[in-house]
Design a protein around this motif. Sequence first.
Motif, PDB file in Angstrom:
ATOM      1  N   ARG A  93     -54.370 -13.424 -17.054  1.00 45.30           N
ATOM      2  CA  ARG A  93     -52.967 -13.299 -17.328  1.00 45.30           C
ATOM      3  C   ARG A  93     -52.358 -14.539 -18.082  1.00 45.30           C
ATOM      4  O   ARG A  93     -51.209 -14.484 -18.435  1.00 45.30           O
ATOM      5  CB  ARG A  93     -51.981 -13.409 -16.151  1.00 45.30           C
ATOM      6  N   ALA A  94     -53.177 -15.806 -18.380  1.00 37.36           N
ATOM      7  CA  ALA A  94     -52.644 -16.666 -19.162  1.00 37.36           C
ATOM      8  C   ALA A  94     -53.762 -17.304 -20.237  1.00 37.36           C
ATOM      9  O   ALA A  94     -54.794 -17.620 -19.663  1.00 37.36           O
ATOM     10  CB  ALA A  94     -52.271 -18.081 -17.955  1.00 37.36           C
ATOM     11  N   PHE A 148     -54.253 -26.451 -22.035  1.00 38.27           N
ATOM     12  CA  PHE A 148     -52.853 -25.810 -21.596  1.00 38.27           C
ATOM     13  C   PHE A 148     -53.052 -24.285 -21.734  1.00 38.27           C
ATOM     14  O   PHE A 148     -53.639 -23.578 -22.548  1.00 38.27           O
ATOM     15  CB  PHE A 148     -51.862 -26.325 -22.773  1.00 38.27           C
ATOM     16  N   HIS A 149     -52.217 -23.585 -20.884  1.00 39.69           N
ATOM     17  CA  HIS A 149     -52.312 -22.108 -20.888  1.00 39.69           C
ATOM     18  C   HIS A 149     -50.825 -21.475 -20.451  1.00 39.69           C
ATOM     19  O   HIS A 149     -49.915 -21.991 -19.993  1.00 39.69           O
ATOM     20  CB  HIS A 149     -53.051 -21.518 -19.402  1.00 39.69           C
ATOM     21  N   ALA A 179     -41.762 -16.993 -17.659  1.00 37.41           N
ATOM     22  CA  ALA A 179     -42.993 -17.458 -18.624  1.00 37.41           C
ATOM     23  C   ALA A 179     -42.941 -18.935 -18.317  1.00 37.41           C
ATOM     24  O   ALA A 179     -41.909 -19.630 -18.086  1.00 37.41           O
ATOM     25  CB  ALA A 179     -42.790 -16.890 -19.939  1.00 37.41           C
ATOM     26  N   GLY A 180     -44.250 -19.327 -18.715  1.00 45.10           N
ATOM     27  CA  GLY A 180     -44.207 -20.968 -18.839  1.00 45.10           C
ATOM     28  C   GLY A 180     -45.379 -21.292 -19.190  1.00 45.10           C
ATOM     29  O   GLY A 180     -46.541 -20.969 -19.850  1.00 45.10           O
ATOM     30  N   LEU A 181     -45.630 -22.933 -18.793  1.00 49.38           N
ATOM     31  CA  LEU A 181     -47.008 -23.536 -19.514  1.00 49.38           C
ATOM     32  C   LEU A 181     -47.671 -24.290 -18.375  1.00 49.38           C
ATOM     33  O   LEU A 181     -46.990 -24.507 -17.227  1.00 49.38           O
ATOM     34  CB  LEU A 181     -46.325 -24.432 -20.020  1.00 49.38           C
ATOM     35  N   ILE A 182     -48.777 -24.055 -18.106  1.00 51.66           N
ATOM     36  CA  ILE A 182     -49.923 -24.749 -17.013  1.00 51.66           C
ATOM     37  C   ILE A 182     -50.586 -25.505 -17.838  1.00 51.66           C
ATOM     38  O   ILE A 182     -51.191 -25.356 -18.885  1.00 51.66           O
ATOM     39  CB  ILE A 182     -50.673 -23.672 -16.581  1.00 51.66           C
ATOM     40  N   ALA A 183     -50.541 -26.912 -17.416  1.00 52.24           N
ATOM     41  CA  ALA A 183     -51.421 -27.996 -17.862  1.00 52.24           C
ATOM     42  C   ALA A 183     -52.480 -28.413 -16.710  1.00 52.24           C
ATOM     43  O   ALA A 183     -52.085 -28.603 -15.793  1.00 52.24           O
ATOM     44  CB  ALA A 183     -50.436 -29.148 -18.112  1.00 52.24           C
TER      45      ALA A 183
END
Length: 198
Positions: A93-94, A148-149, A179-183
């Motif tokens: 999903r990311a 980053f995802h 929505a967003g960002l995963i680090a």
Amino acid sequence: MGRGVQEGRLDAWTWSDALRLYEWVSTFVAVAPRGHDDWWLDVGALMRLETRDPRGWESVDPFEGEEERLDDPLFPWLETPATPADADRYRPRAGELPRSSARSLLVLLTVAANSTDVSRTPGREERRPDRERRADALLSRFPDGTRFHTDLGGKGDRPDFYALSSRGHDPFSSYDWDAGLIAVNDDEVAMFWNFQNT
């Protein structure tokens, strides 16, 4: 402009100043220590508010104390990755994106990303340098090697989120759009996640 952003030295004050990017929008920002080989389980712990920033720095939770959270401790998330099977469901999903795209994504999360072409946002050019300085300060927490995802679709292997006027996404919440960002790195995992109802 904050002194910490100008100096380019990351500390708790600089981090808090940079988080002002999200003071007028419904964006969740949190960092947690890595505790699992599969970082999706660390993301799940963040979503469930089971962990705190390992440096003791500020987080942003727009739902703290809200009625919906009191009724449902998981709000606004529909579910969270808590088991290896959950992580397997979340993984596709990311997609991964380079650090060079993460900056424009962090700035995108300050506007109505579901319907706004960032290039047409009023005052965009005037505010962009300050927003980019704050985004750079946030990113400076995450050293080289951080991955980053995002759940947002983008063209090519280096998407420019300023240029995308329409964005496919894979929602994680009960909102119409999120929505967003995963680090992720060896020490920490972070989420920057925007929520909107259309």
